[in-house]
Design an enzyme around this catalytic site. Structure first.
Site, PDB file in Angstrom:
ATOM      1  N   ASP A 119      12.222   5.595  -0.159  1.00 26.27           N
ATOM      2  CA  ASP A 119      12.773   6.906   0.147  1.00 26.27           C
ATOM      3  C   ASP A 119      13.759   7.257  -0.958  1.00 26.27           C
ATOM      4  OD1 ASP A 119      14.967   5.297   0.690  1.00 26.27           O
ATOM      5  OD2 ASP A 119      14.936   5.644   2.846  1.00 26.27           O
ATOM      6  N   SER A 329       5.743   0.291  11.196  1.00 23.63           N
ATOM      7  CA  SER A 329       5.820   0.842   9.843  1.00 23.63           C
ATOM      8  C   SER A 329       7.239   1.310   9.542  1.00 23.63           C
ATOM      9  CB  SER A 329       4.826   2.000   9.702  1.00 23.63           C
ATOM     10  OG  SER A 329       5.181   3.056  10.586  1.00 23.63           O
ATOM     11  N   TYR A 330       7.450   1.740   8.309  1.00 23.80           N
ATOM     12  CA  TYR A 330       8.779   2.168   7.866  1.00 23.80           C
ATOM     13  C   TYR A 330       9.278   3.311   8.751  1.00 23.80           C
ATOM     14  CZ  TYR A 330      12.500   3.483   4.617  1.00 23.80           C
ATOM     15  OH  TYR A 330      13.720   3.756   4.044  1.00 23.80           O
ATOM     16  N   PRO A 331      10.464   3.164   9.362  1.00 26.06           N
ATOM     17  CA  PRO A 331      10.885   4.133  10.383  1.00 26.06           C
ATOM     18  C   PRO A 331      11.658   5.340   9.862  1.00 26.06           C
ATOM     19  CG  PRO A 331      12.398   2.284  10.369  1.00 26.06           C
ATOM     20  CD  PRO A 331      11.369   1.994   9.312  1.00 26.06           C
TER      21      PRO A 331
END
Length: 622
Positions: A119, A329-331
């Protein structure tokens, strides 16, 4: 070839090392008890090839911003000097041992492989790591892993397909850090010095300013003010009740409410003179309750407080823990649509065997599967939050971990299901010129609701038989009075929805801003009376600050969302390569210079507001 891999957290480093090392991993201690080095061999393919690898980690950002020592005195340094003061970026004291570890391990490495979260913040942390590594090895080549979960095949694929660190995304974070640091320091010093001089109650208190915290406070104060200003109004409505086939049916007056008693009495008298009601419309139509969209971070942080009784910040922390352990998965994602290339059937297959939803998952695989709905958001970096591996309740460290995992899993299964279906009957009757109606719902197929208990859609009592043009006398026809209801104080899901709609913070930081205004004692969280949910009310200081800034007469008050919303839009433009970082910083600082000078000139407005609200000592009951 030697490769140094650096993750954002030790738990990620450990998981990735275990996958890439195939179980043949040697662990070494570092000077930090929270961070380890993991040594193994792996063939990355391409230019990197077979390599000796060391995987280590940081613990979030390595660096921090500060002013030179000559600006450290709050009392002798004019606040507006900080608009132009030099900013020093250096490794924070807490991260020095981590930076030393990276320098040491980078000396003999040919490649630095960044494994931070994919991110905006992760890109900036990747740049920080690169700068530290190059301090000891200027020739080291930097590459970056693109991954969003810790499933084995996904990690191996990511390791073999590196990309570059996104300079644009890192620049956006760099701009945000500088702006938040400068503006926070300037307005915090101004508020604290001025208010401490005037109010004994604030003598030992830092009156902190944050560009996201103040609009968050503003939302809470705005709702509080609506509650304070509310004056109940009496209204009247007609009650129409029919009895037939052993059922009592209460129809709804289509005017709903009238705020004049005499007018309502005249309408009632006209209906009573008419004596009979006539069925003028019977409509039967199919009804659909749509399954939920794939799960984004904002939606997850709203669902936690609403359905799990877990705060938004805690919900996200639990989801991150599940992610670092390879279960979801990536939150942190804005995306609410699955890419058509994702094999969702394979994920469903992994979820079979759990007693909570085994038969339901088997049903989806046997033919009940329906493609998920597509939302409007796609951050192009991460898929919606979804389960990656099946985990049993007993394997998780707490009940709250299970609640969050269960929510994510049930949401995913619901997304892969059919919509709920039903049939609605509408009966409309007319008496004189007044219409009354009654609806009945029969749910015929629950579908996704079978696995997603967080939403309800129940059949109503079925309507007895009515015939079109039939005339009958109501069992009861009279006039009732009632009062309008007060608005309620704002709840955490409502606050997050407002922040999201107005661009206050990112999907990943909204919950942190809500926690911060509580830590600053601007906002108080309390149980909603008679209910399990929580609500937010402003403290006396929070109200005083919000009202004071409103009184100053700024074009855009600091407690309103407009300034921050515009800044978030421009940060996106930097990330997308459409705007230069320095141009945005100059533009925002120029804007805030005007805000600062007007605030300082009219600071008596803030002092007067504090006199009104702080002196009352009328804090809400928690």
């Amino acid at each position: 070839m030697r490769v140094l891999c650096v993750a954002e957290k030790n738990s990620i480093a450990k998981s990735v090392a275990s996958i890439l090392g195939g179980g043949h991993v040697r662990r070494r201690d570092t000077r930090s008890k929270y961070v380890k080095n993991y040594d193994f061999s792996f063939n990355f393919g391409g230019n990197v090839g077979s390599s000796d690898v060391t995987m280590t980690s940081v613990s979030g950002h390595l660096t921090e911003a500060s002013f030179p020592s000559e600006y450290s005195s709050w009392s002798s340094v004019p606040q507006d000097v900080l608009f132009d003061a030099q900013i020093i970026t250096s490794v924070s004291k807490n991260a020095e041992v981590l930076a030393d570890n990276i320098k040491k391990e980078a000396r003999n490495a040919q490649y630095l492989y960044i494994w931070t979260d994919c991110d905006r913040e992760g890109e900036h942390i990747g740049v920080e790591i690169s700068n530290v590594a190059r301090a000891s090895n200027p020739s080291i080549q930097v590459i970056r892993a693109d991954f969003n979960n810790l499933e084995r095949s996904h990690i191996i694929s990511a390791a073999k397909r590196p990309r570059d660190v996104s300079k644009n995304a890192a620049d956006a974070v760099d701009a945000r850090i500088e702006l938040d640091f400068r503006l926070g320091a300037i307005f915090t010093r101004l508020q604290t010095i001025q208010l401490q001089k005037s109010f004994d109650i604030l003598q030992n208190k830092i009156i902190s300013y944050g560009p996201c915290q103040f609009p968050t406070l503003g939302f809470v104060v705005d709702r509080w003010q609506r509650v304070e200003d509310f004056v109940p109004e009496t209204y009247w409505h007609l009650r129409f009740v029919d009895k037939r086939q052993g059922k009592t049916i209460q129809f709804n007056w289509e005017r709903a409410k009238v705020f004049d008693r005499l007018t309502t009495m005249i309408i009632l008298e006209n209906c009573l003179e008419c004596k009979t009601a006539k069925v003028v419309n019977i409509t039967q139509k199919p009804k659909t309750k749509y399954k939920p969209l794939p799960l984004s971070t904002v939606e997850l942080t709203k669902l936690g407080p609403k359905h799990l009784r877990i705060s938004a910040k805690k919900t996200l922390e639990l989801a991150e823990n599940l992610y670092t352990n390879g279960f979801v998965s990536y939150p942190r994602t804005e995306t609410d649509q699955f890419d058509s290339s994702m094999n969702l059937h394979a994920i469903i297959q992994k979820l079979t065997g759990a007693q909570e939803w085994d038969s339901y998952a088997e049903g989806l695989l046997a033919g009940d599967y329906r493609p998920p709905r597509k939302g409007k958001h796609n951050d192009r970096a991460h898929p919606p939050i979804h389960p990656v591996q099946m985990v049993h309740r007993s394997a998780l460290p707490s009940q709250d971990h299970w609640k969050v995992y269960e929510l994510i899993t049930r949401r995913f299964l619901a997304c892969c299901s059919d919509n709920a279906k039903g049939a609605e009957t509408l009966v409309q009757v007319k008496m004189e010129e007044e219409l009354f109606s009654k609806k009945g719902l029969l749910v015929t197929e629950k579908n996704y609701l079978e696995v997603y208990p967080y939403e309800k859609w129940e059949s109503s009592d079925q309507l007895p038989e009515y015939r079109l043009h039939e005339e009958f006398q109501p069992h009861i026809l009279d006039m009732m009075d009632s009062s309008t209801s007060s608005p309620s104080y704002i709840t955490e899901p409502e606050l997050i929805a407002l922040m999201d709609a107005n661009g206050i913070g990112t999907d990943a930081t909204m919950a942190e801003h809500i926690e911060k205004v509580q830590e600053r004692e601007y906002v108080i969280k309390r149980k909603k009376r008679g209910q399990g949910v929580t609500e937010f009310v402003p403290s006396s200081l929070g109200v005083a600050l919000a009202k004071g800034y409103d009184e100053i007469g700024l074009e855009w008050s600091l407690t309103k969302p407009f300034l921050r919303k515009e800044m978030e839009v421009q940060l996106k433009n930097i990330e997308n390569g459409q705007l230069n970082r320095n141009v945005l910083v100059h533009m925002i600082l120029t804007q805030f210079r005007d805000v600062f000078h007007l605030t300082k000139q009219r600071f008596d407005c803030l002092k007067n507001s504090c006199r009104v609200y702080l002196m009352s000592h009328n804090e809400p009951q928690t």
